[in-house]
Design an enzyme around this catalytic site. Structure first.
Site, mmCIF file in Angstrom:
data_model
loop_
_atom_site.group_PDB
_atom_site.id
_atom_site.type_symbol
_atom_site.label_atom_id
_atom_site.label_comp_id
_atom_site.label_asym_id
_atom_site.label_seq_id
_atom_site.Cartn_x
_atom_site.Cartn_y
_atom_site.Cartn_z
ATOM 1 N N ASP A 42 0.918 -1.240 -0.076
ATOM 2 C CA ASP A 42 0.056 0.096 0.098
ATOM 3 C C ASP A 42 0.830 1.285 -0.045
ATOM 4 O O ASP A 42 0.314 2.495 0.352
ATOM 5 C CB ASP A 42 -0.846 -0.062 1.130
ATOM 6 C CG ASP A 42 -2.005 -0.982 1.192
ATOM 7 O OD1 ASP A 42 -2.727 -0.736 0.132
ATOM 8 O OD2 ASP A 42 -2.140 -1.978 1.889
ATOM 9 N N HIS A 96 -11.139 5.919 6.132
ATOM 10 C CA HIS A 96 -10.372 7.362 6.528
ATOM 11 C C HIS A 96 -11.547 8.444 6.498
ATOM 12 O O HIS A 96 -12.465 8.557 5.723
ATOM 13 C CB HIS A 96 -9.214 7.645 5.668
ATOM 14 C CG HIS A 96 -8.252 6.739 5.823
ATOM 15 N ND1 HIS A 96 -7.542 6.329 4.691
ATOM 16 C CD2 HIS A 96 -7.583 6.260 6.966
ATOM 17 C CE1 HIS A 96 -6.439 5.670 5.297
ATOM 18 N NE2 HIS A 96 -6.527 5.361 6.705
ATOM 19 N N CYS A 136 -4.764 10.454 -1.356
ATOM 20 C CA CYS A 136 -4.025 9.429 -0.457
ATOM 21 C C CYS A 136 -2.689 9.306 -1.385
ATOM 22 O O CYS A 136 -1.722 8.652 -0.740
ATOM 23 C CB CYS A 136 -4.504 8.041 -0.890
ATOM 24 S SG CYS A 136 -6.492 7.916 -0.393
ATOM 25 N N GLU A 141 0.131 9.379 1.723
ATOM 26 C CA GLU A 141 -0.230 10.291 2.513
ATOM 27 C C GLU A 141 -0.519 9.735 4.075
ATOM 28 O O GLU A 141 -0.826 10.555 4.995
ATOM 29 C CB GLU A 141 -1.780 10.568 2.175
ATOM 30 C CG GLU A 141 -2.657 11.645 2.962
ATOM 31 C CD GLU A 141 -4.198 12.043 2.457
ATOM 32 O OE1 GLU A 141 -4.210 13.095 2.100
ATOM 33 O OE2 GLU A 141 -4.990 11.021 2.411
ATOM 34 N N ASP A 142 -0.529 8.468 4.063
ATOM 35 C CA ASP A 142 -0.860 7.927 5.499
ATOM 36 C C ASP A 142 0.389 7.851 6.428
ATOM 37 O O ASP A 142 0.040 7.917 7.452
ATOM 38 C CB ASP A 142 -1.474 6.428 5.132
ATOM 39 C CG ASP A 142 -2.725 6.543 4.390
ATOM 40 O OD1 ASP A 142 -3.735 7.456 4.903
ATOM 41 O OD2 ASP A 142 -2.981 5.809 3.483
#
Ligand code: CIR
Length: 269
Positions: free
Chosen positions: A67, A170, A257, A72-73
């Site tokens: 992933d 999210h 993201c 962004e995470d």
């Protein structure tokens, strides 16, 4: 109003999709992403960011993390500081370390990490012109939100914890900041009243997946295929650019993201 932290950016970090993306986390039920097509769509995304006025750093694909295209995470960038986050998804927990060198190349010593047990995914952080909203979710807990609140206290940022709707990955799966006090949001999120006092543009019913749009400077990037949302935004005077993000969507991802946006000049405005 501080659009300088919410929509005005000079730089972005992205990461090319890996072949291992076929093993990414997904609840979408849209099938497995095609890595080649994902790379093509990612290249178009990077070009759109560039056109919107940001200088984009593209990191090499990292096969260890399926992933990892969703940069962004694992980090949160403000003009004054970058925070390396700790994800609530065990499979994604090494991504903050993986992106740290890129973050430090911009922020140097103005980079910090989260404590054990303090969990936040960047997808749960919505920066508006007014405040920073952080959604409690399966990935983000109250320890994490409290820690970010403390980290940001010296600069006077207002941080507010909100609920992410049940079943939604999210907070930003369902909303985006459009500048000033305007947000784009799904009805299911808007009815939770977290945006009371804001100007809320509702995503037309049936086009919920369009909510994860991305305003960068004067452009709003929007997922292709959502004509009603596109018309609504255009009619309101926004300059929009539609991008095909079919492969990211197969992994529950979208436009926000796939990049970390920030001001490389450190200015807050
Ligand atoms: C995940 O479950 O973590 C990825 N498959 C999708 C992450 C999307 N990121 C985001 O909304 N910020």
């Amino acid at each position: 109003m501080r659009d300088g932290i919410s929509i005005e950016f000079t730089a972005a970090i992205t990461r090319a999709p890996s072949d291992s993306c076929v093993n990414g986390i997904s609840a979408a039920n849209l099938g497995s992403p095609d890595p080649a097509l994902f790379r093509e769509q990612h290249t178009a995304y990077v070009a759109a960011l560039d056109r919107a006025g940001v200088t984009v750093t593209v990191l090499a694909a990292d096969e260890r993390f399926p992933d990892s295209v969703f940069v962004e995470d694992p980090a949160f960038c403000l003009p004054e500081i970058a925070i390396l986050l700790r994800s609530g998804a065990p499979a994604r927990q090494g991504e903050a370390e993986a992106i740290e060198p890129a973050i430090r190349s911009f922020y140097g010593q103005h980079t910090c990490s989260m404590s054990d047990g303090a969990l936040v995914d960047g997808g749960d952080i919505l920066v508006t012109g007014e405040e920073i909203l952080i959604g409690l979710s399966n990935r983000t807990n109250s320890y994490g939100i409290n820690e970010i609140t403390e980290i940001l206290r010296p600069w006077g940022y207002k941080v507010r914890a909100v609920d992410t709707p049940t079943g939604v990955l999210h907070l930003k799966t369902d909303c985006a900041t459009l500048g000033g006090d305007t947000v784009l949001a799904t009805r299911r999120l808007a009815t939770s009243h977290i945006f009371d006092g804001y100007e809320v543009m509702l995503v037309p019913d049936g086009e919920e997946a369009a909510a994860n749009s991305l305003r960068v400077n004067d452009t709003v990037l929007l997922a292709a295929g959502f004509s009603k949302t596109a018309d609504t935004l255009s009619a309101a005077g926004f300059e929009i650019e539609c991008l095909d993000v079919s492969e990211a969507r197969k992994l529950d991802g979208g436009l926000s993201c796939m990049s970390l946006r920030f001001r490389s000049d450190g200015r807050r405005r």
